[in-house]
Design a protein around this motif. Structure first.
Motif, PDB file in Angstrom:
ATOM      1  N   PRO A  17      40.366  36.499  20.349  1.00 53.24           N
ATOM      2  CA  PRO A  17      41.269  35.863  21.370  1.00 53.24           C
ATOM      3  C   PRO A  17      40.826  36.320  22.938  1.00 53.24           C
ATOM      4  CG  PRO A  17      42.063  37.952  20.008  1.00 53.24           C
ATOM      5  CD  PRO A  17      40.910  37.420  19.851  1.00 53.24           C
ATOM      6  N   THR A  18      41.236  35.656  23.939  1.00 54.58           N
ATOM      7  CA  THR A  18      40.994  36.142  25.378  1.00 54.58           C
ATOM      8  C   THR A  18      41.632  37.495  25.540  1.00 54.58           C
ATOM      9  OG1 THR A  18      42.405  34.697  26.265  1.00 54.58           O
ATOM     10  CG2 THR A  18      40.343  33.811  25.957  1.00 54.58           C
ATOM     11  N   ARG A  19      40.768  38.580  26.192  1.00 51.26           N
ATOM     12  CA  ARG A  19      41.598  39.627  26.302  1.00 51.26           C
ATOM     13  C   ARG A  19      41.310  40.010  27.904  1.00 51.26           C
ATOM     14  NH1 ARG A  19      41.577  43.077  21.728  1.00 51.26           N
ATOM     15  NH2 ARG A  19      41.849  44.964  23.333  1.00 51.26           N
ATOM     16  N   GLY A  20      42.672  39.612  28.735  1.00 46.44           N
ATOM     17  CA  GLY A  20      42.811  40.007  30.047  1.00 46.44           C
ATOM     18  C   GLY A  20      42.449  38.777  30.964  1.00 46.44           C
ATOM     19  N   PRO A  21      42.453  39.102  32.250  1.00 50.48           N
ATOM     20  CA  PRO A  21      42.161  37.887  33.104  1.00 50.48           C
ATOM     21  C   PRO A  21      40.601  37.714  32.890  1.00 50.48           C
ATOM     22  CG  PRO A  21      42.598  39.737  34.346  1.00 50.48           C
ATOM     23  CD  PRO A  21      42.871  40.064  32.749  1.00 50.48           C
ATOM     24  N   GLY A  22      40.102  36.461  33.496  1.00 51.36           N
ATOM     25  CA  GLY A  22      39.040  35.951  33.675  1.00 51.36           C
ATOM     26  C   GLY A  22      38.088  36.701  34.988  1.00 51.36           C
ATOM     27  N   ALA A  23      36.792  36.457  35.115  1.00 48.51           N
ATOM     28  CA  ALA A  23      36.215  37.162  35.895  1.00 48.51           C
ATOM     29  C   ALA A  23      36.551  36.564  37.173  1.00 48.51           C
ATOM     30  CB  ALA A  23      34.414  36.750  35.551  1.00 48.51           C
ATOM     31  N   TYR A  24      36.965  35.374  37.661  1.00 41.17           N
ATOM     32  CA  TYR A  24      37.145  34.806  38.980  1.00 41.17           C
ATOM     33  C   TYR A  24      38.563  35.426  39.411  1.00 41.17           C
ATOM     34  CZ  TYR A  24      33.165  31.418  38.702  1.00 41.17           C
ATOM     35  OH  TYR A  24      32.247  31.204  38.737  1.00 41.17           O
ATOM     36  N   VAL A  25      39.528  35.668  38.347  1.00 42.78           N
ATOM     37  CA  VAL A  25      40.696  36.125  38.646  1.00 42.78           C
ATOM     38  C   VAL A  25      40.481  37.721  39.135  1.00 42.78           C
ATOM     39  CG1 VAL A  25      42.984  36.822  37.723  1.00 42.78           C
ATOM     40  CG2 VAL A  25      41.960  34.757  37.169  1.00 42.78           C
ATOM     41  N   ILE A  26      39.815  38.536  38.607  1.00 42.55           N
ATOM     42  CA  ILE A  26      39.293  39.829  38.850  1.00 42.55           C
ATOM     43  C   ILE A  26      38.458  39.863  40.088  1.00 42.55           C
ATOM     44  CG2 ILE A  26      38.172  41.772  38.248  1.00 42.55           C
ATOM     45  CD1 ILE A  26      38.451  41.198  35.505  1.00 42.55           C
ATOM     46  N   LEU A  27      37.633  39.005  40.365  1.00 42.50           N
ATOM     47  CA  LEU A  27      37.051  38.904  41.820  1.00 42.50           C
ATOM     48  C   LEU A  27      37.826  38.549  42.930  1.00 42.50           C
ATOM     49  CD1 LEU A  27      34.097  39.113  43.183  1.00 42.50           C
ATOM     50  CD2 LEU A  27      33.957  36.556  42.718  1.00 42.50           C
ATOM     51  N   GLY A  28      38.832  37.657  42.639  1.00 43.06           N
ATOM     52  CA  GLY A  28      39.922  37.360  43.609  1.00 43.06           C
ATOM     53  C   GLY A  28      40.648  38.531  43.687  1.00 43.06           C
TER      54      GLY A  28
END
Length: 115
Positions: A17-28
Motif C-alpha cells: 500500500p502507498t505509505r504517506g504523501p508522494g515526492a511532489y507533495v513533500i517537495l511542495g
C-alpha cells in the motif's frame, strides 16, 4: 494434468500500500515552509533594523541632556571643593581660595569657580 484454461498467473508483483504523501507533495511542502520561513526572517530583519535605528536616534537625542547634566554635576562638585578649601584654609594667611598651588602655568586649571 492442468485444469482447463490453465493455471492462474503467478503474482510476483509486490502489492504494497502507498505509505504517506508522494515526492511532489513533500517537495511542495518543504518549499512552502522554506518560503514562509524566509518571509518571516525578512520581516524580523526589518523590525530589528527599525529598533536599532530607533535606539541610535534615542542616543543621539539624549547626548546633549546627559552632557548638560554632567556639566552641572562638574560645576556643583567644583563649587563644593572651593567651599571645602575655603573652610579648611580660612586660618592660613595669604591663602587664595581657588588659586593653583603650582607656579608653572602648565599645571593651572583654566576654569576655577570662586564663589
Amino acid at each position: 494434468m492442468p485444469p482447463a484454461g490453465g493455471f492462474e498467473p503467478i503474482k510476483y508483483k509486490r502489492n504494497l500500500p502507498t505509505r504517506g504523501p508522494g515526492a511532489y507533495v513533500i517537495l511542495g511542502g518543504v518549499t512552502a515552509i522554506c518560503a514562509f520561513g524566509f518571509y518571516r526572517l525578512g520581516k524580523g530583519n526589518l523590525e530589528k533594523r527599525e529598533l536599532e535605528r530607533e535606539k541610535v536616534w534615542a542616543r543621539i537625542h539624549l547626548v546633549p541632556l546627559l552632557m548638560a547634566e554632567g556639566d552641572r554635576d562638574t560645576y556643583r562638585r567644583r563649587a563644593a571643593a572651593v567651599e571645602r578649601e575655603r573652610e579648611i584654609m580660612k586660618n592660613v594667611p595669604g591663602w587664595q581660595v581657588g588659586k593653583s598651588v603650582y607656579s608653572n602655568p602648565k599645571y593651572e586649571q583654566t576654569s576655577i569657580v570662586v564663589l
